[in-house]
Design a protein around this motif. Structure first.
Motif, PDB file in Angstrom:
ATOM      1  N   GLU A  31     -10.366   0.184  -3.611  1.00 20.09           N
ATOM      2  CA  GLU A  31      -9.145  -0.328  -4.232  1.00 20.09           C
ATOM      3  C   GLU A  31      -9.508  -1.208  -5.417  1.00 20.09           C
ATOM      4  OE1 GLU A  31      -6.852  -2.313  -1.293  1.00 20.09           O
ATOM      5  OE2 GLU A  31      -6.613  -0.535  -0.014  1.00 20.09           O
ATOM      6  N   ILE A  65      -6.487   3.723  -6.096  1.00 23.30           N
ATOM      7  CA  ILE A  65      -7.257   4.174  -4.936  1.00 23.30           C
ATOM      8  C   ILE A  65      -8.306   5.164  -5.437  1.00 23.30           C
ATOM      9  CG2 ILE A  65      -7.165   5.157  -2.628  1.00 23.30           C
ATOM     10  CD1 ILE A  65      -5.484   2.632  -2.971  1.00 23.30           C
ATOM     11  N   HIS A 106       0.817  -1.218   0.000  1.00 27.00           N
ATOM     12  CA  HIS A 106       0.000   0.000   0.000  1.00 27.00           C
ATOM     13  C   HIS A 106       0.851   1.268   0.000  1.00 27.00           C
ATOM     14  CE1 HIS A 106      -3.298  -2.762   0.789  1.00 27.00           C
ATOM     15  NE2 HIS A 106      -4.135  -1.776   0.499  1.00 27.00           N
TER      16      HIS A 106
END
Length: 505
Positions: free
Chosen positions: A223, A217, A191
């Motif tokens: 996601e 994102i 991430h």
């Protein structure tokens, strides 16, 4: 474009006729003349001319500029104003209608013709550009990939509907924002944010792809796994004007790949199950033979003893019966030992200081007669300064006996078996390394499976060589109990088992 159709809008009849005459002389067609703004609109709609020559001052309440505005609402026709007025106010009003020319009266014929040709050519190019733009817009809106375009400052200039849906940004909201804000990407595993590929494209002018395992994102924090590529937008001089980013949602593709991987894994499991099942069947066949064979032999010998009147012959049969009993007991013990090792119910190991010079000499002694019978040679390489090994003697004895037993079974007549020991005190903890080598080779395909339960090398003569296929499986389990490891390698006509042990604390 000498065959162009031109609408003349002029309220002075003589001027209009003169203008019509000149245009025809140039090769144009002038089907009608309009003298008022409303008439100009009606005629334009009726004949769809290629160009309108419009006088600004006309009879009636509507002047030429107003008429041109109305014509533009219905038709895509270029307009050239012909007027005697050049004041700022008139000129400003005329600009709003985006004319293709503004000629002040009086004008020369050549000047008129030049303006007409330029207007017709420019309008043709603009029309082609509009068609291309509409075609491109339709294409970008209909494709299944998201498309985002940026300028040299990395600011968003375009988004298609797919890009809007994936990012959560509407084009009107994203327009003029930094592309990294709209196209926010990160590594799927960590991430950690990933720099927008648009930056590198604008810097280096090359096509760039996203790294694997990239997620988008969304504006709402969702996601989406994606892949993409970014290419520079260049002008006809090869100068970079911006970048275009094409990306797609690969959720379904990842699911398909994962499903395929699961299918492959299931197929492997099925294959392994089939192999294990085959091994089990082979093992059962082997065990049934090994268990039946001594019993059958013993039954036969009992009958022979019953029939025999010779004491010496009866004694020989009794000795043979004892051998068959040992054979039967060995197989049963192997099965029981393996079961105990796998269920962790094997007797607790008892570390003892083993003097390997004496211990190994005692281990190989029973094999000396056997190797002579098989026309083999057995060598023991022992350094004189070996320190004691703190280990379980019973387990180590079983390991070495199994390894030497296998070596004797598979080494051909005239072959050699070598048992070697070395000690490495430079490592912590110190290691004792015992190797057994014999002049017989195992194929590279079979070598990884050598420690599997019930596994026997294909084409081996199981009836003459005997054994249950459990010996090396037991060896591996015993080595684990001694906190050591065992490896095997084979090549150039030799097979070597390397046993590495440390002192048990």
């Amino acid at each position: 474009m000498t065959s162009a159709k031109i609408l003349v809008v002029e309220d002075e009849a003589i001027v209009a006729k003169d203008l019509q005459y000149r245009l025809i002389k140039f090769g144009y067609t002038v089907p009608v003349i309009a003298s008022s703004g409303q008439e100009a609109i009606n005629k334009a709609v009726e004949i769809s001319p290629d160009l309108v020559l419009m006088d600004i001052k006309l009879k009636g309440s509507m002047d030429g500029i107003e008429a041109a505005q109305e014509i533009h609402k219905h038709l895509d026709i270029p307009v050239i104003y012909l007027t005697a007025y050049a004041d700022d106010k008139t000129l400003a009003r005329a600009k709003i209608t985006e004319p293709f020319g503004y000629l002040l009266k009086p004008f020369k014929e050549r000047e008129l013709q030049t303006n007409i040709e330029i207007a017709l050519t420019k309008h043709g190019l603009e029309r082609q550009l509009k068609v291309s733009k509409k075609w491109l817009d339709a294409l970008l809106k209909s494709i299944g990939d998201g498309v985002i375009a940026s300028d040299l400052q990395e600011l968003v200039t375009f988004m298609n509907p797919v890009a809007e849906n994936l990012t959560g940004w509407k084009q009107e909201e994203a327009y003029g924002r930094n592309s990294s804000e709209v196209f926010n990407i990160a590594n799927a595993d960590t991430h950690n944010s990933i720099e927008s590929p648009i930056v590198k494209v604008l810097q280096d002018g090359i096509i760039v792809s996203l790294p694997a395992e990239t997620i988008l994102i969304t504006r709402e924090g969702g996601e989406i796994p994606i892949d993409d590529s970014v290419a520079p937008i260049k002008d006809d001089k090869d100068n970079i004007m911006g970048a275009v980013l094409v990306f797609r949602d690969i959720t379904e593709r990842k699911r398909a790949i994962e499903a395929r991987q699961r299918q492959i894994e299931q197929e492997k499991l099925v294959l392994q199950w089939e192999e294990i099942n085959q091994l089990k069947n082979d093992f059962l066949n082997l065990v049934s033979h090994e268990l039946r064979s001594p019993l059958s032999n013993m039954k036969l010998m009992i009958k022979m003893i019953q029939l025999s009147t010779d004491t010496e012959e009866a004694q020989r049969y009794l000795e043979l019966m004892e051998g068959e009993c040992d054979r039967e007991l060995g197989l049963i013990n192997d099965l029981l030992d393996l079961q105990r090792l796998e269920s962790s119910s094997y007797p607790v190991i008892t570390p003892d200081a083993l003097l390997l010079q004496q211990f190994l000499t005692w281990i190989i002694e029973p094999f000396q007669i056997r190797v002579q019978q098989h026309q083999q040679t057995l060598k023991l390489n022992l350094p004189s300064n070996l320190p004691p090994l703190l280990s379980d003697g019973i387990s180590l004895e079983r390991i070495l006996i199994e390894l030497l037993n296998n070596a004797c079974k598979y080494t051909p007549a005239g072959g050699e078996i070598i048992l070697s020991v070395s000690h490495n005190s430079l490592e912590t903890p110190a290691k004792t390394i015992i190797t057994t080598s014999n002049s017989a080779e195992i194929s590279a395909i079979e070598l990884p499976r050598i420690f599997e339960k019930f596994y026997r090398i294909p084409n081996a003569d199981i009836w003459n060589q005997g054994g249950s296929g459990l010996g090396l499986a037991i060896v591996q389990k015993l080595v684990e109990q001694l906190q050591g490891n065992i490896q095997v390698e084979s090549g150039n006509g030799w097979t070597t088992f390397t046993l590495t042990l440390t002192d048990l604390l």
